[in-house]
Design a protein around this motif. Structure first.
Motif, PDB file in Angstrom:
ATOM      1  N   GLY A 169       3.393  -6.404  -3.416  1.00  0.00           N
ATOM      2  CA  GLY A 169       4.103  -6.982  -2.284  1.00  0.00           C
ATOM      3  C   GLY A 169       4.769  -5.927  -1.422  1.00  0.00           C
ATOM      4  N   GLN A 170       5.350  -4.921  -2.045  1.00  0.00           N
ATOM      5  CA  GLN A 170       6.025  -3.864  -1.302  1.00  0.00           C
ATOM      6  C   GLN A 170       5.047  -3.144  -0.380  1.00  0.00           C
ATOM      7  N   ASP A 171       3.875  -2.795  -0.897  1.00  0.00           N
ATOM      8  CA  ASP A 171       2.874  -2.117  -0.083  1.00  0.00           C
ATOM      9  C   ASP A 171       2.377  -3.033   1.038  1.00  0.00           C
ATOM     10  N   ALA A 172       2.145  -4.292   0.713  1.00  0.00           N
ATOM     11  CA  ALA A 172       1.622  -5.225   1.719  1.00  0.00           C
ATOM     12  C   ALA A 172       2.611  -5.405   2.861  1.00  0.00           C
ATOM     13  N   ARG A 173       3.887  -5.518   2.542  1.00  0.00           N
ATOM     14  CA  ARG A 173       4.886  -5.671   3.607  1.00  0.00           C
ATOM     15  C   ARG A 173       4.967  -4.422   4.479  1.00  0.00           C
ATOM     16  N   ALA A 174       4.584  -3.272   3.935  1.00  0.00           N
ATOM     17  CA  ALA A 174       4.583  -2.031   4.712  1.00  0.00           C
ATOM     18  C   ALA A 174       3.281  -1.834   5.481  1.00  0.00           C
ATOM     19  N   GLY A 175       2.301  -2.733   5.260  1.00  0.00           N
ATOM     20  CA  GLY A 175       1.070  -2.663   6.034  1.00  0.00           C
ATOM     21  C   GLY A 175      -0.173  -2.345   5.245  1.00  0.00           C
ATOM     22  N   TRP A 176      -0.032  -1.919   3.989  1.00  0.00           N
ATOM     23  CA  TRP A 176      -1.189  -1.576   3.156  1.00  0.00           C
ATOM     24  C   TRP A 176      -1.498  -2.732   2.213  1.00  0.00           C
ATOM     25  N   VAL A 177      -2.571  -3.462   2.477  1.00  0.00           N
ATOM     26  CA  VAL A 177      -2.994  -4.556   1.595  1.00  0.00           C
ATOM     27  C   VAL A 177      -4.025  -3.982   0.626  1.00  0.00           C
TER      28      VAL A 177
END
Length: 309
Positions: free
Chosen positions: A190-198
Motif C-alpha cells: 500500500g505504501q508503494d502504491a500510494r507513492a505511485g509504484w503499483v
C-alpha cells in the motif's frame, strides 16, 4: 501522472544529490539503519569480508535510491546513465567516483576478494533506469524479470563477495534475491502504491478482480472484493520463491552455505514479515508492516546458531 513526492524505499528525505555525493555524514544517516534487516545481516559477515562488502552495498544503496529520491525522471535517468559510463571507466581502471576508486584499492590488497563482474553491476543500473519510467507492469513475467535484473543480481553480487562463487551458489543467491524483492514489495504494497509504484502486474490484478486505484487510493471502509485471494497469491508467490532459494542454498557445499548466511538472515526475516502481513487482513493497504528490531535480531541469532537454514 506519477506522484514522486513520497519515494517508496528512500531512507532519507528526497533530494537531488549529485552522483558524487557520498558524504560520510549522509551515508552514516542512511545506511545501514540500526535495527534494519540489512544491519542484522551484515552482523553475521566475517570481519575480514565486511569492508569490501559494505563498499559494494553502499554503491548499490546509493544507486538504487536514485529512481525514488530524484523527482524529475529525466534527471534520474541522467544520473543513472552517468553511472553506466562510470562503470565502463572503472572496468578500464579509470574510475572517478570515490566508491569505485575504493573498489580498485581493495583489488590491490593481498588476499583480495573476488568482485562481481562489471556487467553484473551495469545490469542493475539498466534495471533502475527502467524503474525511473515504469511504475506499472502489464504482466507478471515482466515484473519478475525486472526483479531478477535488480535485486536478484544484487544478491548474486553479494554472494560473490562473500566467497560463494560457484555457478550453483550464484544461481541460488539470484533466486533468493527475487524472493526477497517479492516479499519486500508485499510488506509495503500500500505504501508503494500510494507513492505511485503499483508492484502488482495488471494481469494479476485482473485475475483477482482488484483495480489499481483500490491500491493507490484504498478505502478504509471497504476492502476490495478480491483482496483476500490477491494477498494469498502474492504471499504464496514470495514464499515459494524464498523456499526454492533456501533449498538451492542447502544443496551447496558447507563452505558456501556458511558464506551465504547473511542472505539467509534476510530471507528468514522476510518470511517472518510475510507471516505478519498475512495475519493483518487489509492493514498492509494502509500502512507498512515491519518486524521489530528485537525480532530481527532474534532471527539473525537463530541463523547464527544453525536453527534456521
Amino acid at each position: 501522472m506519477t506522484d514522486r513526492s513520497q519515494p517508496p524505499s528512500a531512507l532519507s528525505p528526497a533530494t537531488d544529490t549529485s552522483p558524487q555525493d557520498v558524504r560520510p555524514e549522509r551515508l552514516a544517516h542512511t545506511f545501514p539503519r540500526p535495527g534494519s534487516s540489512l544491519y542484522h545481516a551484515l552482523k553475521v559477515v566475517p570481519a575480514q569480508q565486511r569492508a569490501p562488502l559494505e563498499t559494494w552495498l553502499t554503491w548499490w544503496h546509493e544507486t538504487a535510491l536514485i529512481p525514488y529520491e530524484v523527482r524529475d525522471p529525466g534527471v534520474a535517468e541522467q544520473k543513472l546513465t552517468w553511472w553506466l559510463s562510470e562503470l565502463k571507466r572503472a572496468e578500464q581502471g579509470q574510475a572517478q567516483h570515490p566508491l569505485l576508486q575504493r573498489v580498485k584499492a581493495f583489488t590491490l590488497l593481498p588476499n583480495a576478494p573476488t568482485w562481481p563482474e562489471w556487467p553484473l553491476w551495469s545490469q542493475q543500473i539498466e534495471g533502475l533506469i527502467q524503474l525511473v519510467h515504469q511504475t506499472r507492469w502489464l504482466d507478471d513475467g515482466s515484473l519478475q524479470r525486472h526483479a531478477r535484473q535488480t535485486t536478484g543480481a544484487a544478491a548474486e553480487s553479494a554472494a560473490v563477495l562473500l566467497g560463494a562463487t560457484s555457478d550453483a551458489a550464484r544461481s541460488a543467491a539470484n533466486l533468493l534475491g527475487v524472493g526477497l524483492r517479492q516479499a519486500h514489495q508485499l510488506g509495503r504494497l500500500g505504501q508503494d502504491a500510494r507513492a505511485g509504484w503499483v508492484n502488482v502486474a495488471i494481469d494479476v490484478l485482473q485475475t483477482h478482480d482488484v483495480k489499481a486505484h483500490q491500491l493507490t487510493r484504498p478505502d478504509a471502509q471497504q476492502v476490495p472484493a478480491g483482496w483476500s485471494t490477491l494477498l494469498g497469491h502474492l504471499h504464496a508467490q514470495a514464499h515459494t520463491t524464498l523456499d526454492q532459494g533456501l533449498s538451492a542454498i542447502r544443496a551447496l557445499s558447507r563452505a558456501e552455505q556458511r558464506a551465504l548466511k547473511p542472505l539467509l538472515v534476510l530471507a528468514h526475516i522476510q518470511l517472518a514479515q510475510m507471516a505478519a502481513v498475512a495475519q493483518s487482513g487489509d492493514l498492509v493497504l494502509h500502512q507498512r508492516i515491519v518486524l521489530t528490531p528485537l525480532m530481527k535480531s532474534w532471527i539473525s541469532q537463530k541463523v547464527r546458531w544453525g536453527l534456521l537454514k
